[in-house]
Design a protein around this motif. Structure first.
Motif, PDB file in Angstrom:
ATOM      1  N   LEU A   1     -10.902  36.085  23.966  1.00 48.60           N
ATOM      2  CA  LEU A   1     -11.344  35.411  25.579  1.00 48.60           C
ATOM      3  C   LEU A   1     -10.146  34.907  26.589  1.00 48.60           C
ATOM      4  N   LEU A   2     -10.891  35.389  28.079  1.00 47.92           N
ATOM      5  CA  LEU A   2      -9.569  35.210  28.776  1.00 47.92           C
ATOM      6  C   LEU A   2      -9.136  33.852  29.880  1.00 47.92           C
ATOM      7  N   MET A   3      -7.992  33.489  29.362  1.00 48.82           N
ATOM      8  CA  MET A   3      -8.307  32.283  30.240  1.00 48.82           C
ATOM      9  C   MET A   3      -6.663  31.197  30.573  1.00 48.82           C
ATOM     10  N   GLU A   4      -6.332  30.586  31.739  1.00 47.87           N
ATOM     11  CA  GLU A   4      -4.675  30.541  31.674  1.00 47.87           C
ATOM     12  C   GLU A   4      -4.013  29.490  31.212  1.00 47.87           C
ATOM     13  N   GLU A   5      -2.580  30.118  30.598  1.00 47.45           N
ATOM     14  CA  GLU A   5      -1.664  29.432  30.490  1.00 47.45           C
ATOM     15  C   GLU A   5      -0.999  27.952  29.692  1.00 47.45           C
ATOM     16  N   MET A   6      -2.021  26.966  31.406  1.00 47.06           N
ATOM     17  CA  MET A   6      -1.100  26.210  31.248  1.00 47.06           C
ATOM     18  C   MET A   6      -2.857  25.728  31.944  1.00 47.06           C
ATOM     19  N   ILE A   7      -4.071  24.958  31.066  1.00 52.01           N
ATOM     20  CA  ILE A   7      -5.252  25.166  31.039  1.00 52.01           C
ATOM     21  C   ILE A   7      -6.149  23.316  30.155  1.00 52.01           C
ATOM     22  N   TYR A   8      -7.017  22.928  30.323  1.00 46.75           N
ATOM     23  CA  TYR A   8      -7.207  21.489  30.369  1.00 46.75           C
ATOM     24  C   TYR A   8      -7.499  21.302  28.735  1.00 46.75           C
ATOM     25  N   PRO A   9      -7.511  20.676  27.934  1.00 51.56           N
ATOM     26  CA  PRO A   9      -6.834  21.152  26.470  1.00 51.56           C
ATOM     27  C   PRO A   9      -8.588  20.399  26.399  1.00 51.56           C
ATOM     28  N   GLY A  10      -9.196  20.047  26.896  1.00 50.36           N
ATOM     29  CA  GLY A  10     -10.533  19.781  26.196  1.00 50.36           C
ATOM     30  C   GLY A  10     -11.188  20.986  26.198  1.00 50.36           C
ATOM     31  N   PHE A  11     -10.888  21.897  26.625  1.00 55.67           N
ATOM     32  CA  PHE A  11     -11.615  23.552  26.929  1.00 55.67           C
ATOM     33  C   PHE A  11     -11.404  24.276  25.711  1.00 55.67           C
ATOM     34  N   GLN A  12      -9.721  24.152  25.271  1.00 56.83           N
ATOM     35  CA  GLN A  12      -9.160  25.051  24.662  1.00 56.83           C
ATOM     36  C   GLN A  12      -9.363  23.981  22.872  1.00 56.83           C
ATOM     37  N   GLN A  13      -9.701  22.613  23.073  1.00 57.51           N
ATOM     38  CA  GLN A  13     -10.305  21.932  22.206  1.00 57.51           C
ATOM     39  C   GLN A  13     -11.437  22.858  21.138  1.00 57.51           C
ATOM     40  N   LEU A  14     -12.199  23.168  22.341  1.00 59.01           N
ATOM     41  CA  LEU A  14     -14.210  23.493  22.386  1.00 59.01           C
ATOM     42  C   LEU A  14     -13.702  24.849  21.678  1.00 59.01           C
ATOM     43  N   VAL A  15     -12.906  25.370  22.218  1.00 55.16           N
ATOM     44  CA  VAL A  15     -13.310  27.161  21.402  1.00 55.16           C
ATOM     45  C   VAL A  15     -12.294  27.030  19.924  1.00 55.16           C
ATOM     46  N   GLU A  16     -11.516  25.892  19.400  1.00 57.10           N
ATOM     47  CA  GLU A  16     -10.494  25.655  18.375  1.00 57.10           C
ATOM     48  C   GLU A  16     -11.590  26.175  17.241  1.00 57.10           C
ATOM     49  N   PRO A  17     -12.536  25.771  17.396  1.00 60.59           N
ATOM     50  CA  PRO A  17     -13.327  26.829  15.947  1.00 60.59           C
ATOM     51  C   PRO A  17     -13.995  27.189  15.800  1.00 60.59           C
ATOM     52  N   PHE A  18     -13.895  28.223  16.782  1.00 55.08           N
ATOM     53  CA  PHE A  18     -13.586  29.387  16.883  1.00 55.08           C
ATOM     54  C   PHE A  18     -12.337  30.887  16.892  1.00 55.08           C
ATOM     55  N   ALA A  19     -11.596  30.144  15.892  1.00 62.22           N
ATOM     56  CA  ALA A  19     -10.180  30.983  15.982  1.00 62.22           C
ATOM     57  C   ALA A  19     -10.788  32.046  16.655  1.00 62.22           C
ATOM     58  N   PRO A  20     -10.290  31.465  18.666  1.00 59.70           N
ATOM     59  CA  PRO A  20     -10.662  33.016  19.190  1.00 59.70           C
ATOM     60  C   PRO A  20      -9.130  33.115  19.613  1.00 59.70           C
TER      61      PRO A  20
END
Lengths: 415, 415
Positions: free
Chosen positions: A124-143
């Motif tokens: 997936l593509l996102m910014e280096e500095m970003i809302y941690p709640g989003f990082q948290q929700l993709v974490e289980p996918f080991a993206p």
């Protein structure tokens, strides 16, 4: 005497990805910022004194008085969908009821979309500095994360997005916060909006557009969100949390009609998809016509708080500090001069000065990109006098920590 | 003239597991059963006329009147946790506030536990006939299912569980509905409860105990749930949906304390974990002391409905039909004699007789195990006269479909 034979007790085995779980920055801040006496700029909280409590109570009464099915298992409440269609016109978005999917807030909306689009180990593509709640929700996918930078004045670096797509990368989606970016507080420039949407449709990569703050604007209307420019490739996420009340947990997503069915299966598996009581209450509130005045009030009050914080920063923060006045959202992003460590500053600020914020580093998606000297400050939650007092305290903490760092620098050559 | 060059438009690519998504049986039933004039035994709906609407409205007023933070982002509401500790004593469970985790209903509770325990492709153990909402929530993991049978009078075949564990299988968890089994309506025998818990701790395999119906009992107190026998290996899932109102979306899980932190991270990533308004409302309702009387009323009324359905089945259903009178829950599980196809019966029942149910086959986790001749009938939703009328209609539909089948059987040799 010691027991030679120690009993080996089996332990509950958790899924592998949970090894990476740490107490989230948000949770840490909730804990620290809720101590009495602490002025907190840490979280993105709305001003509680502006919650429309009476109108909301009227809405509850009218819902409970009119239909006991408000408490029953019920499908998503269709009248609210058509009210959201109306509301979206304020953002320049023309959509149909059949494209509106009701969620338990924006966070759940993003969750459902991510589960719909992302494979385990997917890109997936996102910014280096970003809302941690989003990082948290993709974490289980080991993206596999494709990261791009963000310009503090114009937003996401869309040229970097283009370069990645041109090089053949095809992430499952692009995550974008168009207005009131969290944490950088920037609005994406119009030119970049157009280019990002064109890239999405050219390369066939959908965008998850997180517009949680898009109905808060302080300098006139914002540019229309990405969804206004493309209905096939932009999946829009909205929420009543920032404009009505967070604890209701009502949000929505706008997607192509063909995605409604798989989304409803995912939602049903998550929580049965039957939160009709809060949906009906929000609908009754909207039907009573309260929202436009409430939004005006929020804009006026949050604009005042933004100005208050801006003035206090100008007056008290050290020369060489940088920040933008955001057009939307609830945060100021402040870069401090010199070699100050924001993590160290936070400890000092909470313990000595009773003021809290979130250090910039908490928003980093990449481990090798430092954000030591930046702070995210919320301006929506505290009343103006508290904002002044909090910024004064914070400036004092900065001075202390800077002095301490200087002493230490001076000591080093002596040893 | 035809265009030779057809434009190839890229399509949104969904995660692989979504290929398996079909409109769920529950959703189909919701659609069919909501047609006006249809008497529905299809869904597990509470009786809407028994919702404590006035008491609930009082609870909302007291919450909104006392603290505007009821609408704010807030951590899970601790007083509700201690009320749940009290409530659990009615089930013979002694737990501590620190072991209670608040959820948006039982479905979310199971979801969080499954995400905590199950790897993609991981192994789990459950019954062949089981709640489809649970099958749906594990589906994205593409799990390896270890299936065991269920005895209609004593519940899950625990000897089969033992054989699987003895053979070396170590599923991530065992899923069990101890009372008011959905769909089979059986309560697990006391001996089996004890054995199942012993197996879990001996082999180090946790049990997810779904007790959504455990507070509904019609023939005196039920046996204590599995959680009463072991606090390390039984993860209990409870809900206010069946005893208060589903649309509130408030449930809980009881787990060892060390699992609270990873669970809170998963919950926060799912939906921010801040549904404090409904939590406070339920808490205010409980604090006002309404629940014991409300439960007595539910028990009395649902017992009457169960008796009504039992009597109607006895009177109208064909000889050779089988069912048990359930001690708990909201369903009767009926097996019909002969070669009748319940799917065919459903179509006829809805279209000709305006009565709905769920065919047994909808609950099958295994593709090779047929349940053609069974029906799940709900008895909590319809008032007694409707139950009588509905069973009469259903018996007529059975007679029609049976006659038709007989004609067809007679025709076959002629061709």
């Amino acid at each position: 005497m010691t027991t030679l034979l120690e009993e080996v007790r089996p332990e509950v085995v958790l899924a592998n990805w949970t090894n990476a779980i740490k107490r989230s920055a948000l949770q840490e801040m909730l804990a620290a910022a809720s101590r009495p006496g602490v002025i907190s700029f840490a979280l993105g909280l709305p001003a509680p004194e502006l919650f429309p409590v009476n109108e909301f109570e009227q809405a509850v009464s009218s819902v409970l008085g009119s239909d006991p099915r408000a408490l029953q298992y019920q499908p998503p409440f269709t009248p609210l969908k058509s009210q959201i269609v109306e509301l979206m016109r304020r953002r320049g978005v023309y959509c149909r009821e059949e494209q509106v999917f009701l969620t338990a807030g924006a966070q759940q909306g993003m969750n459902l979309l991510v589960r719909l689009l992302l494979e385990p180990g997917g890109q997936l593509l996102m910014e280096e500095m970003i809302y941690p709640g989003f990082q948290q929700l993709v974490e289980p996918f080991a993206p596999d994360l494709l990261l791009v930078s963000t310009d503090p004045e114009t937003g996401m670096n869309v040229d970097e997005v283009e370069a990645l797509l041109k090089s053949g990368r095809r992430p499952s989606f692009i995550y974008a916060i168009t207005d009131g970016h969290n944490p950088l507080s920037v609005s994406l420039s119009r030119r970049k909006r157009e280019k990002l949407v064109a890239l999405a449709s050219t390369y066939g990569v959908p965008i998850i557009e997180d517009d949680a703050y898009g109905f808060l604007s302080y300098d006139g209307p914002l540019d229309p969100p990405l969804r206004a420019m493309d209905e096939d490739w932009v999946f829009y996420v909205g929420s009543f949390s920032k404009i009505l009340a967070p604890a209701l947990r009502v949000g929505w997503i706008i997607v192509p009609e063909k995605l409604m069915r798989p989304l409803s299966v995912i939602k049903e598996a998550s929580d049965i998809d039957t939160a009709t009581f809060s949906q009906r209450t929000v609908s009754a509130y909207l039907a009573a016509g309260h929202l436009p005045n409430h939004l005006s009030r929020l804009h006026k009050e949050y604009r005042l708080r933004r100005e208050t914080m801006h003035a206090a920063l100008l007056e008290h923060f050290p020369a060489g500090s940088h920040w933008q006045k955001p057009k939307s959202g609830v945060f100021m992003w402040v870069e401090l001069p010199g070699g100050l460590d924001a993590g160290e500053l936070l400890q000092h600020a909470i313990n000595k000065e009773q003021v809290a914020f979130v250090p910039g580093g908490a928003f980093r998606a990449s481990t090798h990109w430092s954000q030591r000297q930046s702070l995210r400050l919320n301006f929506s939650h505290c009343a103006p006098p508290q904002i002044e007092e909090g910024v004064t305290r914070l400036a004092r903490a900065i001075a202390d920590v800077t002095d301490h760092a200087k002493c230490y620098d001076q000591m080093v050559p002596i040893n």
